[in-house]
Design an enzyme around this catalytic site. Structure first.
Site, PDB file in Angstrom:
ATOM      1  N   ILE A 168       1.552  14.201   2.460  1.00 43.19           N
ATOM      2  CA  ILE A 168       1.827  12.784   2.674  1.00 43.19           C
ATOM      3  C   ILE A 168       3.141  12.568   3.409  1.00 43.19           C
ATOM      4  O   ILE A 168       3.583  11.431   3.562  1.00 43.19           O
ATOM      5  CB  ILE A 168       1.864  12.037   1.318  1.00 43.19           C
ATOM      6  CG1 ILE A 168       2.958  12.613   0.414  1.00 43.19           C
ATOM      7  CG2 ILE A 168       0.500  12.100   0.636  1.00 43.19           C
ATOM      8  CD1 ILE A 168       3.121  11.871  -0.909  1.00 43.19           C
ATOM      9  N   ASP A 169       3.742  13.654   3.911  1.00 39.27           N
ATOM     10  CA  ASP A 169       5.082  13.546   4.484  1.00 39.27           C
ATOM     11  C   ASP A 169       5.110  13.168   5.963  1.00 39.27           C
ATOM     12  O   ASP A 169       6.187  12.923   6.516  1.00 39.27           O
ATOM     13  CB  ASP A 169       5.857  14.862   4.273  1.00 39.27           C
ATOM     14  CG  ASP A 169       5.082  16.088   4.750  1.00 39.27           C
ATOM     15  OD1 ASP A 169       4.457  16.014   5.824  1.00 39.27           O
ATOM     16  OD2 ASP A 169       5.102  17.106   4.044  1.00 39.27           O
ATOM     17  N   HIS A 184      -5.011  12.612   2.348  1.00 35.55           N
ATOM     18  CA  HIS A 184      -4.550  11.913   1.151  1.00 35.55           C
ATOM     19  C   HIS A 184      -3.630  10.751   1.491  1.00 35.55           C
ATOM     20  O   HIS A 184      -2.867  10.298   0.641  1.00 35.55           O
ATOM     21  CB  HIS A 184      -3.837  12.890   0.210  1.00 35.55           C
ATOM     22  CG  HIS A 184      -4.743  13.938  -0.348  1.00 35.55           C
ATOM     23  ND1 HIS A 184      -4.290  15.135  -0.859  1.00 35.55           N
ATOM     24  CD2 HIS A 184      -6.095  13.970  -0.481  1.00 35.55           C
ATOM     25  CE1 HIS A 184      -5.319  15.856  -1.273  1.00 35.55           C
ATOM     26  NE2 HIS A 184      -6.419  15.174  -1.057  1.00 35.55           N
ATOM     27  N   CYS A 219       2.552 -12.710   0.476  1.00 34.67           N
ATOM     28  CA  CYS A 219       2.201 -13.339  -0.799  1.00 34.67           C
ATOM     29  C   CYS A 219       3.389 -14.088  -1.391  1.00 34.67           C
ATOM     30  O   CYS A 219       3.233 -15.177  -1.952  1.00 34.67           O
ATOM     31  CB  CYS A 219       1.704 -12.288  -1.792  1.00 34.67           C
ATOM     32  SG  CYS A 219       0.076 -11.599  -1.402  1.00 34.67           S
TER      33      CYS A 219
END
Length: 436
Positions: A168-169, A184, A219
């Protein structure tokens, strides 16, 4: 491969699944035969996954020079990478004895029942502050890519690579790799848990580096924010069966989450689409720095035709697969050795080249460059040991078996330390007996 088999026999030939399973000596009782098609397909997937892992080695490949020749001659290389290619950058792997999970368990700093809760989606929704108090330690802007990352870029520059990474880097993209699938997810983007709007990862980088929980600005700024807050208190603010106001969550539901695939989340459809496309084109599978323990990425090899050569580069053996060439040791040193054989020069990693600014907590860390080690061949086999190799009991068992007067065939599947080396047919028969 798994997908090809199921397409041919279940879809094209329309063979009933109970009848198809009989070919593998699996006989379903009447009750199981009446299960929904989705369940029956799952039965086929389980049986086939076991069968496909019994792939026999291609005996014509066994040396480092064979690996070099394969890389040179292949037109479409699939490089499957894991945490092992980023360890030298300062990013810990997850599952080794000195890895991230072991460290989290040993320190107990975050009061987790299980270290994997750090990446569990249910736990994240309940208490996102735990993840964000830790996330800066693995955030990619802290690190410089390793020789392995730069090697993937070199292979791509030669027009022959597709990279599937479990990491995930995003260090592959940092060095400029274009054809990469982050199986991932990654820190490259982030999404709101409430409205699902997506933003570039650097939008929440400041909060990550400060250990704060980022909120969705859309939001928060919405005219409906106040009503959402009221509703969220009713829906999420209290624990079940509790009337205590102190149990209310300090966070609204519009929390921003990096687009990392947490436990409990499904991989994107892009993964299956890319795998379906690439499996028809790949002519070499290069596995680097992964123990292949996490599905569905671990199942990629079952989708590949058995005729596609496989090379494993890893610190430890991966005993549930059967690669044609196994290079054990520190991945960076092995890659540097291969580049030397190929006549390729890895581009240098310049200190600070990839960083986007001063770090408030962590100092930048450089990959450790080391001289190319001299590999040692295990007997006359397809296994080579480089500096940093950890073969353990498995390697001792394999070496002992190779020393026997009537050594088993070198294309037998990799044995575990507790399992005698046997032929593929014998192992298959044993597995079938267990199923029955």
């Amino acid at each position: 491969g798994l997908a090809s088999f199921m397409k041919e026999y279940i879809i094209t030939r329309a063979i009933p699944i109970p009848e198809l399973l009989c070919a593998f000596d699996i006989y379903l009782c009447e009750e199981l035969q009446m299960k929904k098609p989705k369940t029956l397909v799952y039965f086929v997937q389980v049986v086939l996954s076991g069968e496909l892992q019994l792939r026999e080695r291609l005996p014509q490949y066994s040396t480092i020079q064979d690996a070099v020749n394969l890389i040179t001659s292949s037109r479409r290389i699939l490089v499957l990478t894991g945490a092992g290619i980023s360890v030298s950058c300062g990013i810990p792997d997850f599952r080794s004895r000195n890895g991230l999970y072991a460290t989290l368990k040993e320190t107990g700093e975050y009061d987790l029942d299980d270290p994997q809760q750090m990446f569990d989606i249910s736990y994240f929704k309940e208490n996102p502050s735990v993840f964000y108090s830790f996330a800066r330690q693995i955030y990619p802007s802290n690190f410089t890519p390793s020789p392995c990352h730069r090697f993937i870029k070199l292979v791509e520059d030669n027009g022959k690579v597709g990279n599937y990474t479990q990491n995930i880097d995003t260090l592959e993209t940092v060095v400029g790799v274009q054809n990469v699938l982050q199986c991932h997810g990654s820190f490259a983007t982030a999404s709101c848990l409430e409205c699902h709007s997506r933003v570039p990862g650097n939008v929440i980088e400041g909060e990550i580096m400060q250990g704060e929980v980022p909120l969705c600005k859309g939001c928060s700024d919405s005219e409906k924010a106040s009503s959402k807050a009221t509703n969220s208190r009713k829906r999420y603010g209290k624990k079940p069966d509790s009337d205590d106001e102190d149990d209310e969550s300090p966070f609204p539901p519009w929390i921003m989450k990096p687009d990392i695939t947490f436990f409990g989340e499904k991989l994107t459809d892009n993964f299956e689409e890319c795998l379906e496309r690439d499996r028809e084109q790949v002519d070499l599978l290069l596995i680097i720095g992964t123990s292949l323990k996490v599905a569905p990425v671990s199942d990629i090899i079952t989708h590949m035709p058995h005729s596609v050569p496989q090379i494993l580069i890893n610190k430890t053996p991966v005993t549930h697969i059967n690669p044609d060439i196994i290079l054990l040791g520190d991945a960076d040193g092995i890659i540097e050795h291969i580049c030397e054989k190929l006549g390729w020069t890895l581009p240098p990693a310049k200190a600070g080249q990839y960083l986007r600014g001063p770090l408030p907590v962590l100092m930048k860390r450089r990959s450790q460059e080391c001289e190319s080690p001299t590999p040692k061949r295990v007997a006359d086999s397809h296994i080579w040991l480089f500096e940093g190799a950890e073969g353990g009991k498995w390697l001792s068992h394999f070496e002992a078996a190779q020393a026997l007067p009537f050594s088993p065939a070198t294309n037998a599947p990799l044995p575990s330390p507790s399992t005698p080396i046997t032929s593929v047919d014998a192992k298959r028969d044993t597995k079938r007996a267990r199923m029955l």
